[in-house]
Design a protein around this motif. Structure first.
Motif, mmCIF file in Angstrom:
data_model
loop_
_atom_site.group_PDB
_atom_site.id
_atom_site.type_symbol
_atom_site.label_atom_id
_atom_site.label_comp_id
_atom_site.label_asym_id
_atom_site.label_seq_id
_atom_site.Cartn_x
_atom_site.Cartn_y
_atom_site.Cartn_z
ATOM 1 N N MET A 1 44.962 -36.873 -15.851
ATOM 2 C CA MET A 1 45.914 -35.844 -15.367
ATOM 3 C C MET A 1 45.397 -34.482 -15.831
ATOM 4 O O MET A 1 45.805 -33.983 -16.871
ATOM 5 N N ASP A 2 44.528 -33.880 -15.029
ATOM 6 C CA ASP A 2 43.864 -32.657 -15.487
ATOM 7 C C ASP A 2 44.257 -31.460 -14.618
ATOM 8 O O ASP A 2 44.717 -31.596 -13.492
ATOM 9 N N GLY A 3 44.049 -30.287 -15.183
ATOM 10 C CA GLY A 3 44.255 -29.056 -14.422
ATOM 11 C C GLY A 3 45.587 -28.371 -14.694
ATOM 12 O O GLY A 3 45.943 -27.412 -14.000
ATOM 13 N N ASN A 4 46.322 -28.820 -15.701
ATOM 14 C CA ASN A 4 47.618 -28.197 -16.016
ATOM 15 C C ASN A 4 47.456 -26.724 -16.374
ATOM 16 O O ASN A 4 48.187 -25.856 -15.893
ATOM 17 N N GLY A 5 46.494 -26.446 -17.258
ATOM 18 C CA GLY A 5 46.286 -25.079 -17.743
ATOM 19 C C GLY A 5 45.855 -24.160 -16.619
ATOM 20 O O GLY A 5 46.378 -23.042 -16.457
ATOM 21 N N ARG A 6 44.918 -24.646 -15.789
ATOM 22 C CA ARG A 6 44.417 -23.810 -14.690
ATOM 23 C C ARG A 6 45.518 -23.546 -13.666
ATOM 24 O O ARG A 6 45.629 -22.457 -13.111
ATOM 25 N N TRP A 7 46.345 -24.555 -13.429
ATOM 26 C CA TRP A 7 47.459 -24.379 -12.480
ATOM 27 C C TRP A 7 48.367 -23.251 -12.960
ATOM 28 O O TRP A 7 48.750 -22.374 -12.198
ATOM 29 N N LYS B 1 40.910 -30.378 -30.618
ATOM 30 C CA LYS B 1 40.155 -29.128 -30.812
ATOM 31 C C LYS B 1 40.921 -27.927 -30.268
ATOM 32 O O LYS B 1 40.496 -26.790 -30.439
ATOM 33 N N ARG B 2 42.000 -28.165 -29.545
ATOM 34 C CA ARG B 2 42.723 -27.056 -28.900
ATOM 35 C C ARG B 2 43.539 -26.256 -29.911
ATOM 36 O O ARG B 2 43.797 -26.731 -31.024
ATOM 37 N N PRO B 3 43.986 -25.046 -29.514
ATOM 38 C CA PRO B 3 44.778 -24.220 -30.441
ATOM 39 C C PRO B 3 46.033 -24.975 -30.903
ATOM 40 O O PRO B 3 46.638 -25.721 -30.124
HETATM 41 MG MG MG Z 1 41.371 -30.008 -18.620
#
Ligand code: MG
Ligand code: IPE
Ligand code: IPE
Length: 258
Positions: A33-39, A84-86
């Motif tokens: 389930m990718d692309g949440n941040g870009r959306w 590794k994320r904030p």
């Molecule tokens: Mg991603």
């Protein structure tokens, strides 16, 4: 007969008006389930808004699997590398997970979903572990789709932990190294007992696996869409499942008519 046909036939028949017109449902669908941040960023919103919106897509795909009679749905929620994320994003993800486990309990029970998790639990906040355990216990005997949440999950980490367990058993004389088989290895993975992944979907357009189910996807059919997870629709899901149905799977062999 291939595995998807076998398992699908044991599931309730999908209703003809809602399910793809096909002759083989995947027994196990796994989704990155990718692309949440870009959306979110594309709309001038903070990344966490994408994660928040993504929860409704989770609800939609699990409901759809129940309706279609797909036996196992595995969702990649947090990878072992996502730490590794904030810290602020991680805190929000933990909050969202806890909220999901509490608020979706009713829906999980109503739909007869059986919750399972794969990955490590020991690095999750205690409150998340507690809510997870409650939902796991409550849904343990449900007869419907097995909803598998991959949380703090990494394929390499999973394989490493399996190798540790197998080595200990060999050292203790409980297992004979020469007799080790592929199915014995599979039995030591977090996914023990689950069917092989038939269909792997990735949203957000990136053509990579990102350490997901490395062992289990060896013959999975891949389907990548540019659509980001918060916008992934039932029609997109149907397109992926219909496309799966039309694929020629050979598992290293030849077509029957060749
Ligand atoms: Mg991603
Ligand atoms: C996937 O969306 C969700 C998690 C990894 C937790 P991302 O947060 O990776 O969104 P993008 O890929 O940066 O858009
Ligand atoms: C994969 O997405 C992990 C999840 C969807 C939970 P990532 O966003 O972490 O993957 P990369 O970093 O783009 O490979």
């Amino acid at each position: 007969m291939n595995q998807s046909t076998t398992t699908a036939s044991t599931n309730p028949s999908p209703s003809p008006e809602s399910a793809p017109a096909d002759n083989g449902l995947p027994a196990h669908v796994a989704i990155i389930m990718d692309g949440n941040g870009r959306w979110a960023q594309a709309r001038g919103l903070p990344r966490i808004e994408g994660h928040r919106r993504g929860v409704s897509t989770v609800r939609m795909v699990s409901e759809t699997c129940t309706q279609w009679g797909i036996g196992t749905l595995t969702l990649y929620c947090l990878s072992s590398e996502n730490w590794k994320r904030p810290q602020a994003e991680l805190d929000f993800l933990m909050h969202l997970l806890q909220q999901y486990l509490i608020e979706e309990r009713r829906t999980i029970m109503d739909q007869g979903l059986r919750l399972r998790t794969i990955g490590r639990r020991d690095r999750l906040p205690q409150r998340v572990q507690d809510e997870m355990q409650k939902t796991l216990d409550m849904s343990a005997d449900n007869p419907g789709t097995e909803l598998v949440l991959a949380i703090d999950y990494g394929g390499r980490d999973e394989i490493t932990r399996a190798v540790q367990q197998i080595s200990s058993k060999i050292a203790a004389g409980e297992l004979n190294a020469d007799a080790l088989s592929e199915s014995m290895v599979a039995d030591h993975l977090d996914t023990a007992g689950m069917p092989e992944v038939d269909l792997l979907i990735r949203t957000g357009g990136d053509m990579r696996i990102s350490n997901f189910l490395l062992w289990q996807i060896s013959y999975a059919e891949l389907w990548v869409t540019e659509t980001c997870w918060p916008e992934f629709s039932r029609d997109d899901f149907q397109a992926a499942v219909s496309d799966f149905a039309s694929r020629q799977r050979r598992f290293g062999g030849l077509n029957v008519n060749e």
